[in-house]
Design an enzyme around this catalytic site. Sequence first.
Site, PDB file in Angstrom:
ATOM      1  N   LYS A   1      39.694  54.374  30.620  1.00 47.53           N
ATOM      2  CA  LYS A   1      40.781  54.192  29.502  1.00 47.53           C
ATOM      3  C   LYS A   1      40.150  54.768  28.237  1.00 47.53           C
ATOM      4  CE  LYS A   1      43.498  50.141  30.467  1.00 47.53           C
ATOM      5  NZ  LYS A   1      43.821  48.612  30.311  1.00 47.53           N
TER       6      LYS A   1
ATOM      7  N   ASP B   1      49.543  48.593  26.198  1.00 46.13           N
ATOM      8  CA  ASP B   1      48.749  47.336  26.071  1.00 46.13           C
ATOM      9  C   ASP B   1      48.834  46.268  24.809  1.00 46.13           C
ATOM     10  OD1 ASP B   1      47.872  47.687  28.791  1.00 46.13           O
ATOM     11  OD2 ASP B   1      45.856  48.270  27.889  1.00 46.13           O
TER      12      ASP B   1
END
Length: 285
Positions: free
Chosen positions: A71, A107
């Site tokens: 990520k 997210d």
Amino acid sequence: MKITGRTKVVGIFGDPVEHSISPYVHNASFEAMGLDYVYVPFRVKREMLSHCVVAIRALHIRGMNVTIPHKETIMAFLDELDEEAEEIGAINTIVNTEGRLKGYNTDSLGYLNSLTEEMGFEPSGKNIIVIGAGGAGRAVVYGLVKRRPRNITIANRTCERAVALAEEVGGKYRSTRLVATGLDIKEHVRDCHLLVNTTSVGMQGAKGGLVVSIDGLPRDAIVSDIVYRPLDTPLIKEAERLGLRVHRGLGMLVHQAALSFELWTGKKPSIDAMRFTAVQSMEAP
Ligand code: ATR
């Protein structure tokens, strides 16, 4: 599912990736909405990551989700970053527009959307405790702070990491008071409206039970856990035992997926259908 000559490909880069329920969630929604897309899991080793990003362009892959451990490192290989993703320092979604790759972090808003839509919680003016100061903690803190809570207390095992994040966020968002502490949160629970765990503690297979003691939270406080496997984590069970309101991690998973889906296709999927598939896939052997 019918694959045609025109089928657009999206997927997920991760290692491991076998446990991911995203392929179920996205493919079921593509099918239900009659969209000619397919979502594929790709196990990508760290040393192959740069090649795999080149492959997104070369193969005209429309988009990609990105998970552990890529990520953060993948950001350097992209052409452009969404402002919020840059601030958080991690992405979970790539959109390929004619060979130009832009990174997003869904997210953060995914957590916020889940919290507001499922719990009716409005962070403005509230006192919030966030457990954890890693990548997931950063996404949650940056999501929350934009809604102007009164206080955010960041509690982390390694206190210096909490201090660094509190100083960083507090320096940019002046309307919220940022406080840092270790995992002893006794002094902070009394007037807390929302406590959220962003650490991996409580995840299936991981060691340990409760990341913090939640004794002393007000009766109307919400306890939120971003861990979704198991659905009822030790923290969620303890909160229910104490009669508190609970917010499970599956909501964030579904909402971040819905935002990625929309970035790739321009269409909003049904949250309820995505949630249904997610639960079903977790119950499958
Ligand atoms: P992620 O991107 O999933 O947030 P990370 O950046 O490695 O992963 O962060 C993990 C977070 O979980 C950190 O806040 C970590 O605390 P430390 O900063 O002290 O390492 C927290 N964490 C992991 N295991 C933990 C444990 N057993 N007890 C308490 N906190 C833990």
